[in-house]
Motif scaffolding. Structure first.
Motif, PDB file in Angstrom:
ATOM      1  N   VAL B 238       0.840  -1.201   0.000  1.00 18.50           N
ATOM      2  CA  VAL B 238       0.000   0.000   0.000  1.00 18.50           C
ATOM      3  C   VAL B 238       0.878   1.254   0.000  1.00 18.50           C
ATOM      4  O   VAL B 238       1.718   1.439   0.876  1.00 18.50           O
ATOM      5  CB  VAL B 238      -0.938  -0.001   1.217  1.00 18.50           C
ATOM      6  N   GLY B 239       0.722   2.078  -0.994  1.00 17.82           N
ATOM      7  CA  GLY B 239       1.469   3.342  -1.086  1.00 17.82           C
ATOM      8  C   GLY B 239       2.929   3.182  -1.470  1.00 17.82           C
ATOM      9  O   GLY B 239       3.670   4.172  -1.495  1.00 17.82           O
ATOM     10  N   LYS B 240       3.356   1.987  -1.816  1.00 20.04           N
ATOM     11  CA  LYS B 240       4.783   1.747  -2.044  1.00 20.04           C
ATOM     12  C   LYS B 240       5.280   2.209  -3.415  1.00 20.04           C
ATOM     13  O   LYS B 240       6.462   2.510  -3.580  1.00 20.04           O
ATOM     14  CB  LYS B 240       5.102   0.256  -1.872  1.00 20.04           C
ATOM     15  N   THR B 241       4.423   2.253  -4.391  1.00 23.76           N
ATOM     16  CA  THR B 241       4.930   2.563  -5.737  1.00 23.76           C
ATOM     17  C   THR B 241       4.761   4.029  -6.112  1.00 23.76           C
ATOM     18  O   THR B 241       5.396   4.506  -7.055  1.00 23.76           O
ATOM     19  CB  THR B 241       4.195   1.729  -6.812  1.00 23.76           C
ATOM     20  N   GLY B 242       3.885   4.740  -5.406  1.00 20.07           N
ATOM     21  CA  GLY B 242       3.587   6.112  -5.803  1.00 20.07           C
ATOM     22  C   GLY B 242       2.766   6.186  -7.072  1.00 20.07           C
ATOM     23  O   GLY B 242       2.582   7.263  -7.637  1.00 20.07           O
ATOM     24  N   ALA B 243       2.275   5.071  -7.514  1.00 17.06           N
ATOM     25  CA  ALA B 243       1.512   5.019  -8.765  1.00 17.06           C
ATOM     26  C   ALA B 243       0.060   4.630  -8.499  1.00 17.06           C
ATOM     27  O   ALA B 243      -0.598   4.062  -9.367  1.00 17.06           O
ATOM     28  CB  ALA B 243       2.161   4.037  -9.736  1.00 17.06           C
ATOM     29  N   GLY B 244      -0.410   4.939  -7.291  1.00 23.13           N
ATOM     30  CA  GLY B 244      -1.815   4.684  -6.976  1.00 23.13           C
ATOM     31  C   GLY B 244      -2.105   3.215  -6.707  1.00 23.13           C
ATOM     32  O   GLY B 244      -1.198   2.376  -6.678  1.00 23.13           O
ATOM     33  N   ASP B 245      -3.391   2.951  -6.471  1.00 22.13           N
ATOM     34  CA  ASP B 245      -3.792   1.588  -6.115  1.00 22.13           C
ATOM     35  C   ASP B 245      -3.423   0.583  -7.202  1.00 22.13           C
ATOM     36  O   ASP B 245      -3.000  -0.541  -6.903  1.00 22.13           O
ATOM     37  CB  ASP B 245      -5.304   1.536  -5.875  1.00 22.13           C
ATOM     38  N   ILE B 246      -3.626   0.974  -8.465  1.00 28.04           N
ATOM     39  CA  ILE B 246      -3.311   0.028  -9.545  1.00 28.04           C
ATOM     40  C   ILE B 246      -1.810  -0.258  -9.566  1.00 28.04           C
ATOM     41  O   ILE B 246      -1.389  -1.413  -9.731  1.00 28.04           O
ATOM     42  CB  ILE B 246      -3.759   0.593 -10.912  1.00 28.04           C
ATOM     43  N   GLY B 247      -1.008   0.774  -9.408  1.00 32.17           N
ATOM     44  CA  GLY B 247       0.447   0.568  -9.395  1.00 32.17           C
ATOM     45  C   GLY B 247       0.869  -0.329  -8.244  1.00 32.17           C
ATOM     46  O   GLY B 247       1.687  -1.244  -8.409  1.00 32.17           O
ATOM     47  N   ASP B 248       0.288  -0.071  -7.066  1.00 33.99           N
ATOM     48  CA  ASP B 248       0.615  -0.905  -5.903  1.00 33.99           C
ATOM     49  C   ASP B 248       0.190  -2.350  -6.140  1.00 33.99           C
ATOM     50  O   ASP B 248       0.926  -3.298  -5.821  1.00 33.99           O
ATOM     51  CB  ASP B 248      -0.093  -0.369  -4.654  1.00 33.99           C
ATOM     52  N   ALA B 249      -1.008  -2.520  -6.710  1.00 33.62           N
ATOM     53  CA  ALA B 249      -1.499  -3.881  -6.968  1.00 33.62           C
ATOM     54  C   ALA B 249      -0.626  -4.583  -7.998  1.00 33.62           C
ATOM     55  O   ALA B 249      -0.395  -5.792  -7.906  1.00 33.62           O
ATOM     56  CB  ALA B 249      -2.946  -3.831  -7.449  1.00 33.62           C
ATOM     57  N   MET B 250      -0.129  -3.818  -8.952  1.00 34.08           N
ATOM     58  CA  MET B 250       0.734  -4.422  -9.978  1.00 34.08           C
ATOM     59  C   MET B 250       2.029  -4.933  -9.343  1.00 34.08           C
ATOM     60  O   MET B 250       2.526  -6.017  -9.686  1.00 34.08           O
ATOM     61  CB  MET B 250       1.031  -3.372 -11.056  1.00 34.08           C
ATOM     62  N   ALA B 251       2.558  -4.140  -8.403  1.00 35.16           N
ATOM     63  CA  ALA B 251       3.763  -4.588  -7.699  1.00 35.16           C
ATOM     64  C   ALA B 251       3.474  -5.857  -6.904  1.00 35.16           C
ATOM     65  O   ALA B 251       4.306  -6.772  -6.830  1.00 35.16           O
ATOM     66  CB  ALA B 251       4.265  -3.473  -6.784  1.00 35.16           C
ATOM     67  N   ASP B 252       2.283  -5.927  -6.337  1.00 33.88           N
ATOM     68  CA  ASP B 252       1.877  -7.109  -5.576  1.00 33.88           C
ATOM     69  C   ASP B 252       1.745  -8.331  -6.498  1.00 33.88           C
ATOM     70  O   ASP B 252       2.195  -9.432  -6.167  1.00 33.88           O
ATOM     71  CB  ASP B 252       0.536  -6.810  -4.890  1.00 33.88           C
ATOM     72  N   VAL B 253       1.138  -8.100  -7.665  1.00 35.73           N
ATOM     73  CA  VAL B 253       1.015  -9.191  -8.647  1.00 35.73           C
ATOM     74  C   VAL B 253       2.397  -9.736  -8.982  1.00 35.73           C
ATOM     75  O   VAL B 253       2.638 -10.948  -8.965  1.00 35.73           O
ATOM     76  CB  VAL B 253       0.301  -8.702  -9.937  1.00 35.73           C
ATOM     77  N   ASP B 254       3.312  -8.828  -9.277  1.00 32.06           N
ATOM     78  CA  ASP B 254       4.655  -9.274  -9.676  1.00 32.06           C
ATOM     79  C   ASP B 254       5.347 -10.012  -8.533  1.00 32.06           C
ATOM     80  O   ASP B 254       6.026 -11.015  -8.746  1.00 32.06           O
ATOM     81  CB  ASP B 254       5.497  -8.080 -10.128  1.00 32.06           C
ATOM     82  N   TYR B 255       5.165  -9.515  -7.318  1.00 26.87           N
ATOM     83  CA  TYR B 255       5.775 -10.172  -6.155  1.00 26.87           C
ATOM     84  C   TYR B 255       5.267 -11.607  -6.027  1.00 26.87           C
ATOM     85  O   TYR B 255       6.046 -12.549  -5.806  1.00 26.87           O
ATOM     86  CB  TYR B 255       5.438  -9.374  -4.896  1.00 26.87           C
ATOM     87  N   ASN B 256       3.956 -11.778  -6.192  1.00 29.34           N
ATOM     88  CA  ASN B 256       3.377 -13.122  -6.067  1.00 29.34           C
ATOM     89  C   ASN B 256       3.826 -14.045  -7.202  1.00 29.34           C
ATOM     90  O   ASN B 256       4.013 -15.244  -6.990  1.00 29.34           O
ATOM     91  CB  ASN B 256       1.852 -13.028  -6.013  1.00 29.34           C
ATOM     92  N   VAL B 257       4.003 -13.466  -8.390  1.00 27.60           N
ATOM     93  CA  VAL B 257       4.565 -14.268  -9.491  1.00 27.60           C
ATOM     94  C   VAL B 257       5.969 -14.731  -9.100  1.00 27.60           C
ATOM     95  O   VAL B 257       6.361 -15.884  -9.337  1.00 27.60           O
ATOM     96  CB  VAL B 257       4.606 -13.442 -10.800  1.00 27.60           C
ATOM     97  N   GLY B 258       6.714 -13.834  -8.467  1.00 31.87           N
ATOM     98  CA  GLY B 258       8.071 -14.185  -8.026  1.00 31.87           C
ATOM     99  C   GLY B 258       8.081 -15.319  -7.011  1.00 31.87           C
ATOM    100  O   GLY B 258       9.009 -16.141  -6.998  1.00 31.87           O
ATOM    101  N   ILE B 259       7.065 -15.365  -6.174  1.00 28.86           N
ATOM    102  CA  ILE B 259       6.975 -16.475  -5.209  1.00 28.86           C
ATOM    103  C   ILE B 259       6.892 -17.807  -5.957  1.00 28.86           C
ATOM    104  O   ILE B 259       7.540 -18.800  -5.592  1.00 28.86           O
ATOM    105  CB  ILE B 259       5.745 -16.276  -4.286  1.00 28.86           C
ATOM    106  N   ILE B 260       6.096 -17.816  -7.014  1.00 32.65           N
ATOM    107  CA  ILE B 260       5.911 -19.051  -7.783  1.00 32.65           C
ATOM    108  C   ILE B 260       7.198 -19.422  -8.531  1.00 32.65           C
ATOM    109  O   ILE B 260       7.663 -20.572  -8.480  1.00 32.65           O
ATOM    110  CB  ILE B 260       4.758 -18.885  -8.804  1.00 32.65           C
ATOM    111  N   THR B 261       7.771 -18.438  -9.234  1.00 29.21           N
ATOM    112  CA  THR B 261       8.945 -18.766 -10.059  1.00 29.21           C
ATOM    113  C   THR B 261      10.156 -19.106  -9.189  1.00 29.21           C
ATOM    114  O   THR B 261      10.970 -19.951  -9.558  1.00 29.21           O
ATOM    115  CB  THR B 261       9.272 -17.618 -11.031  1.00 29.21           C
TER     116      THR B 261
END
Lengths: 178, 466
Positions: B238-261
């Motif tokens: 939350v608030g980590k990307t400075g790119a709003g909720d969508i930007g923050d969620a995108m960072a979260d999506v990528d993080y979770n993809v990283g967990i899998i890979t």
């Protein structure tokens, strides 16, 4: 020489025929009446269709008649685009007319001939289609028949022959005077 | 002698079983990651309009292929139906209220039949409102699942003013294993909406570890709930990307993809796992969480390129050459036949129309062109548009949901006009015939194999053909 003679012959026939009967004049500014535009024939099941290919000349057009040619102009670009109207010139003597339209991704080259069939002015245009699996772009024909109906409205019936195994389709558009 | 015969008989009995097990062990694992309402413009490998780094997704692209003309159906449920069955959703009558019938054969059912372990962690949305009675992921071939049976906006229910739990059921996160009942895990609300994808990622890792230990090939389907509205992300972002909720969620999506890979790497499964990361439809369009379609026009729930052309990266180390990008047409329909080919398994049904095609030779670089040159786009029961090569023909042009602008019929060349702005049907009269024929081909197949009727109940059986 043979070609010249046949062109001359066609021109004489056209002139004689025009002189013999009063042909309708299509000159003027026209606006398409979209409420009556419809597909009149297609080889496939057209139940899905909601749009219409219309005449091929857009929603607003101007026709000018000159002694030797007919000019069709129509709006293709928006006012903001600052581009001239599309202009197509057709020789009235039946000889081949060549028109070229810049449409952004390519130049659309068309070869056309005019003829009269009763009170219908028929423009038969050769277009170049998209490339097929063999890498060749087939030539195909589009026929536009212009008539005036009883109310004086311009009716353009356009038949597009199929390419690459596709069916032929016909649409009819009606234009009222502007 | 008796002993010898008994040994021989035993050997004959065991041999086929061992052979099957060996075959199964040799098949690749399949990981299919499928975020929700995530548009082209959010991903680093596709330009990332907000500048949010997505190194894990980009890494999949770098190690395999980035598809620049990946096509999907226009909305959540129909897209999931097409993905899992290889059939246009209109054929299976997939809708939000009813889902799909048990008669449909999914990727999970196919892979399970040849020895795969199968799991879904995330969003289902193919069971309809009465999903719990025979339309769970278990009923469609998954051995286990965890997540939400319907969709993410239900997380708003309990905090919506006037919410009455006696009239509207409280939404839950559920879990289930084959042979057992579905059980509630916790209320699906704004708080658990933020964390459900992380939980699903960790369960995915556990699933992969279990099957790696058992030397059993697996099919992991991870349909993430982000970045569907409400696009409220994990507290870590939350608030980590400075790119709003969508930007923050995108960072979260990528993080979770990283967990899998990262888990695949740690388990030594990178080379033997085919990984897809692709999204279900175009970007979220509802404010205040409007996503980005990148260079395209439109949002989900429309068949504009923005709605149906989404990011897709695919990796299979050692099989798909690294660092490829292609503008060849690919469709989510193709994933089922492609997975079947990768698994070497004859699991695609033959008793019904399958619209997907095997794209493995194209992905592996054995051929330059994809095996698809056209796509039909439906909304409801309407053929709304068709793509053929670089051309797109709209039968009923609608740039945004509920917005129509005459003329309805329009033709665009997507290479010269990617935003679908300049109608050039008048200078390309050939188009109507060619596109009509593509639709006629579909209609002919639907006449021969009638589409499942809307609202069909289980058990569904198609009408007998004469």
């Amino acid at each position: 020489m043979k070609r010249r003679l046949s062109a001359l012959g066609f021109g004489l026939i056209a002139l004689a025929s025009t002189a013999g009967a009063q042909r309708p004049s299509f000159a003027g500014d026209w606006v398409r009446n979209d409420s009556v535009a419809r597909t009149v024939a297609t080889a496939g099941d057209a139940a899905f269709r909601r749009g219409d290919m219309s005449s091929g000349w857009g929603a607003t057009l101007t026709i000018r008649e000159r002694p030797d040619s007919m000019i069709v102009e129509y709006d293709f670009f928006s006012a903001y685009d600052l581009q001239p109207r599309v202009r197509l010139a057709y020789a009235l003597d039946g000889s081949e007319s060549r028109n070229s339209i810049m449409i952004g991704h390519a130049e659309s080259a068309q070869r056309a001939r005019l003829s009269w069939q009763d009170n219908a002015l028929v423009i038969t245009t050769q277009h170049v289609g998209p490339k097929g699996a063999d890498g060749r772009a087939p030539s195909y024909e589009v026929r536009q028949a212009l008539t005036l109906d009883a109310s004086g409205a311009l009716v353009v019936e356009t038949t597009r022959s199929g390419v690459l195994g596709a069916p032929t389709t016909t649409t009819r558009a009606q234009y009222g005077r502007k | 002698m008796r002993v010898a015969i008994a040994c021989l008989a035993l050997a004959l009995c065991i041999a086929p079983a061992e052979s099957l097990a060996q075959q199964a062990a040799q098949r690749p694992n399949i990981v299919l990651i499928f975020p929700d309402n995530l548009g082209w413009g959010e991903v680093g490998a596709y330009g990332s309009v907000r500048g949010v780094p997505t190194p894990n997704i980009d890494s999949i692209a770098a190690q395999g292929m980035r598809l620049d003309n990946f096509n999907v159906e226009f909305s959540c449920t129909v897209s999931r139906a097409a993905l899992l069955t290889g059939r246009y959703a209109i054929r299976s009558a997939a809708t939000q209220p009813t889902g799909i019938t048990q008669w449909e054969v999914t990727i999970a059912e196919g892979l399970k039949s040849v020895g795969y372990a199968t799991a879904l962690f995330g969003k289902w949305h193919l069971g309809g409102s009465n999903w719990i009675n025979g339309r769970t992921p278990i009923d469609q071939g998954f051995d286990e699942w965890f997540g939400i049976p319907n969709t993410s906006n239900e997380a708003q229910f309990t905090t919506t003013p006037g919410f009455d739990s006696t009239r509207t059921p409280v939404p839950y996160i559920w879990e289930q294993k084959a042979g057992g009942p579905a059980t509630k895990v916790r209320v699906f609300d704004i708080a658990s909406r933020r964390t459900v994808d992380r939980e699903a990622a960790l369960k995915s890792v556990d699933f992969m570890e279990r099957n790696a230990r058992a030397r059993k090939p697996f099919f992991l389907f991870y349909p993430m709930t982000q970045v569907h509205f409400p696009t409220l992300t994990h507290p870590d972002f939350v608030g980590k990307t400075g790119a709003g909720d969508i930007g923050d969620a995108m960072a979260d999506v990528d993080y979770n993809v990283g967990i899998i890979t990262a888990a695949l790497k740690r388990l030594g499964l990178e080379r033997n796992t085919l990984v897809f990361w692709c999204t279900d439809n175009g970007p979220e369009g509802r404010r205040p969480w409007r996503g980005s379609p990148g260079p395209w026009r439109g949002f989900y729930n429309s068949v504009m390129e923005g709605g149906i052309r989404t990011p897709c990266v695919i990796r299979w180390v050692g099989r798909i050459p690294r660092g490829q990008a292609s503008n060849e047409i690919f469709h989510e329909l193709d994933i089922f036949p492609t997975i079947a080919a990768a698994a070497g398994a004859d699991i695609v049904p033959k008793d019904r129309p399958i619209d997907g095609v095997n794209q493995l030779p194209f992905l592996e670089g054995k051929q330059k062109n994809s095996n698809r040159e056209s796509v039909l786009y439906f909304t409801g029961s309407q053929v709304r548009a068709v793509k053929w090569k670089e051309w797109k023909f709209h039968y009923a042009f609608q740039p945004e949901p509920r917005v129509t602008e005459p003329p309805l019929m329009r033709l665009f060349n997507l290479r010269s006009d990617p935003k679908e702005e300049s109608d050039i049907k008048d200078t390309n009269p050939w188009a109507i015939g060619v596109f009509d024929k593509l639709v006629a081909d579909y209609l002919a197949s639907a006449e021969r194999f009638p589409n499942v009727p809307n609202g069909a109940r289980d058990p569904y059986e198609p009408p007998r053909r004469p």
